[in-house]
Design a protein around this motif. Sequence first.
Motif, short mmCIF file in Angstrom:
data_model
loop_
_atom_site.label_atom_id
_atom_site.label_comp_id
_atom_site.label_asym_id
_atom_site.label_seq_id
_atom_site.Cartn_x
_atom_site.Cartn_y
_atom_site.Cartn_z
N LYS A 20 27.80 28.51 49.73
CA LYS A 20 28.32 28.40 48.04
C LYS A 20 28.46 29.74 47.40
CE LYS A 20 25.00 25.28 46.96
NZ LYS A 20 24.56 24.44 48.26
N SER A 21 29.54 29.74 46.65
CA SER A 21 30.05 30.95 46.20
C SER A 21 30.00 30.85 44.51
CB SER A 21 31.27 31.49 46.65
OG SER A 21 31.35 31.67 47.98
N ASP A 22 30.04 31.72 43.70
CA ASP A 22 29.98 31.60 42.46
C ASP A 22 31.45 31.61 41.97
OD1 ASP A 22 29.72 31.98 39.74
OD2 ASP A 22 29.07 34.25 39.75
N ILE A 23 31.84 30.87 41.25
CA ILE A 23 33.25 30.59 40.92
C ILE A 23 33.40 31.43 39.81
CG2 ILE A 23 32.85 28.46 38.96
CD1 ILE A 23 35.91 28.75 41.44
N GLY A 24 32.57 31.60 39.02
CA GLY A 24 32.64 32.86 38.01
C GLY A 24 33.34 34.27 38.44
N THR A 25 33.07 34.39 39.75
CA THR A 25 33.67 35.58 40.39
C THR A 25 35.17 35.47 40.36
OG1 THR A 25 31.89 36.18 41.75
CG2 THR A 25 33.93 36.70 42.71
N VAL A 26 35.91 34.26 40.99
CA VAL A 26 37.05 33.93 40.91
C VAL A 26 37.68 34.00 39.56
CG1 VAL A 26 38.94 32.31 41.65
CG2 VAL A 26 36.72 32.66 43.21
N GLU A 27 37.03 33.32 38.75
CA GLU A 27 37.55 33.06 37.21
C GLU A 27 37.70 34.63 36.96
OE1 GLU A 27 35.26 29.19 35.54
OE2 GLU A 27 34.53 31.18 35.14
N ARG A 28 36.73 35.37 36.87
CA ARG A 28 36.73 36.78 36.34
C ARG A 28 38.00 37.68 36.87
NH1 ARG A 28 31.33 35.65 35.82
NH2 ARG A 28 30.83 36.50 38.20
N ILE A 29 38.23 37.44 38.02
CA ILE A 29 39.03 38.46 38.76
C ILE A 29 40.39 37.93 38.44
CG2 ILE A 29 39.00 37.50 41.18
CD1 ILE A 29 39.39 40.31 42.17
N VAL A 73 39.74 23.25 38.95
CA VAL A 73 39.85 23.39 37.45
C VAL A 73 40.10 24.87 37.15
CG1 VAL A 73 38.02 23.49 35.37
CG2 VAL A 73 38.12 21.53 37.31
N THR A 74 39.76 25.88 38.13
CA THR A 74 39.96 27.39 37.64
C THR A 74 41.59 27.37 37.60
OG1 THR A 74 37.84 27.94 38.40
CG2 THR A 74 39.47 29.70 38.29
N ALA A 75 42.02 26.86 38.73
CA ALA A 75 43.67 27.02 38.86
C ALA A 75 44.23 26.33 37.63
CB ALA A 75 43.91 26.39 40.23
N ARG A 76 43.69 25.28 36.95
CA ARG A 76 44.43 24.65 35.90
C ARG A 76 44.54 25.74 34.74
NH1 ARG A 76 44.41 18.96 35.02
NH2 ARG A 76 44.67 19.44 32.95
N LYS A 77 43.48 26.74 34.93
CA LYS A 77 43.57 27.69 33.67
C LYS A 77 44.35 28.95 33.89
CE LYS A 77 40.95 24.60 32.29
NZ LYS A 77 41.60 23.93 31.23
N ASN A 78 44.56 29.16 35.37
CA ASN A 78 45.02 30.37 35.67
C ASN A 78 46.36 29.98 36.34
OD1 ASN A 78 43.01 32.60 34.44
ND2 ASN A 78 41.90 30.86 35.43
N ARG A 79 47.55 30.18 35.96
CA ARG A 79 48.90 30.09 36.77
C ARG A 79 49.15 31.16 37.65
NH1 ARG A 79 53.46 31.17 32.11
NH2 ARG A 79 52.68 33.14 31.72
#
Length: 420
Positions: free
Chosen positions: A279-288, A312-318
């Motif tokens: 499992k990974s930390d989604i925060g890493t993807v969100e931040r980058i 969900v992260t993709a919803r926030k970042n096009r």
Amino acid sequence: MTIQSKEQLLSFVSETVKTTPVTDIHTHLFAESFGDLLLWGVDELLTYHYLIAETFRFRPDLSYDAFWQMSKQEQADLIWQTLFIEHTPYSEACRGVVTVLNRLGFDVSKRDLEEYRTYFRNVKASDYINRILELAKVKTVVMTNDPFDAYERGVWEKGGSTDSRFLAALRIDPLLNLWDTSWTKLVEQGYQVQQDLSGETMAEIRRFLKDWIGRMNPLYMAVSLPNDFAYPEDSVRVRIIDECIIPVAREADIPFAMMIGVKRKVNPSLKDAGDSVGKSDIGTVERIVSKYQDVKFLVTMLSRENQHELAVTARKNRNLLVFGCWWFLNNPSLIEEITRMRLELLGGSVIPQHSDCRILDQLLYKWDHSRGIIAKVLCDKYGDLFDTGWRLTEEEIRRDVEDLLGGVFWKFLGKPDPTL
Ligand code: RAT
Ligand code: ZN
């Protein structure tokens, strides 16, 4: 034409998903000009690393060394005997072989491995490529191209792919994951880099990337990353991402594809079959992705647990496009769950699947199996709308399916689909 009955709707959707040509955005396949890098045929199918791992589970007494010392054909014989004769081949990777043989027109009830081998001995690679791409309805295949591989470099020096159905992706795992050993390989290629990243190192890594982009014309740069990949972080990897990958991706206007969640070599004796998942930390993807909004990111994650938060992260970042059900997720139960969830959260702004094929013939099963599931999920979604009285035209369904099977990818790249 507007579709008026539910029955007609479901059969039109299934047929459209089955027959729409695909852009396969991540594979390990190669054009014919790459010679031995292109794998095909029944012995390659049987020695796929997914099946090697499964075979060892049924052979507690088989030593790893003994297996690796066998010829490819001997390995294939053992795998066939173990997984297909002594047991029933219902795991997804085994079922895949059976689907391929069936789609090639063999009578699989005979279980005659020698008959399949005889067929392959008499086929030419170029004819076989045409046959498989046609049967699988795959119009474009994105390769995984490794500038650290000496053999592959030789092919690029001679011009690379001349077959427009095979497009490049610049894979840079050694640069980001194995700097301590890969920096000397850059030196060998004429780049003035230092292990401690001093001096001209960053500019030289950028030059390396730009040179290879010039040579390969890749659709994106890609890396697979461990499950503990962290961003930001005080590490060589993150410095190279920030100072080299991101500026080069921006300048070349190509996405950076991150495939996150691999635990490499948990059992090194299994070689390619010895990698696992974490499992990974989604925060890493969100931040980058939110830090670099002017750069495009293609992201897939390996762990089932990360799928919902990734959507969900993709919803926030096009600038983030989620793709595929990768590797251990490429199983019917998980593809269905993940595809359903993604379409519910993201509508059609997603790439539901890539094949990850390593052997050309696998296109037949990976796409057949995935298409069936994508069709089923779409039928449910369209069916729900139909029940409210919403009516769809055939053109709208064709548009949606073409988007899911390639259009979304090309639009995200900002490039026209070369086959249209
Ligand atoms: O799915 C696979 O075959 C894996 O071994 C990997 O190649 C993975 O897909 C990757 O691209 O790293
Ligand atoms: Zn892959």
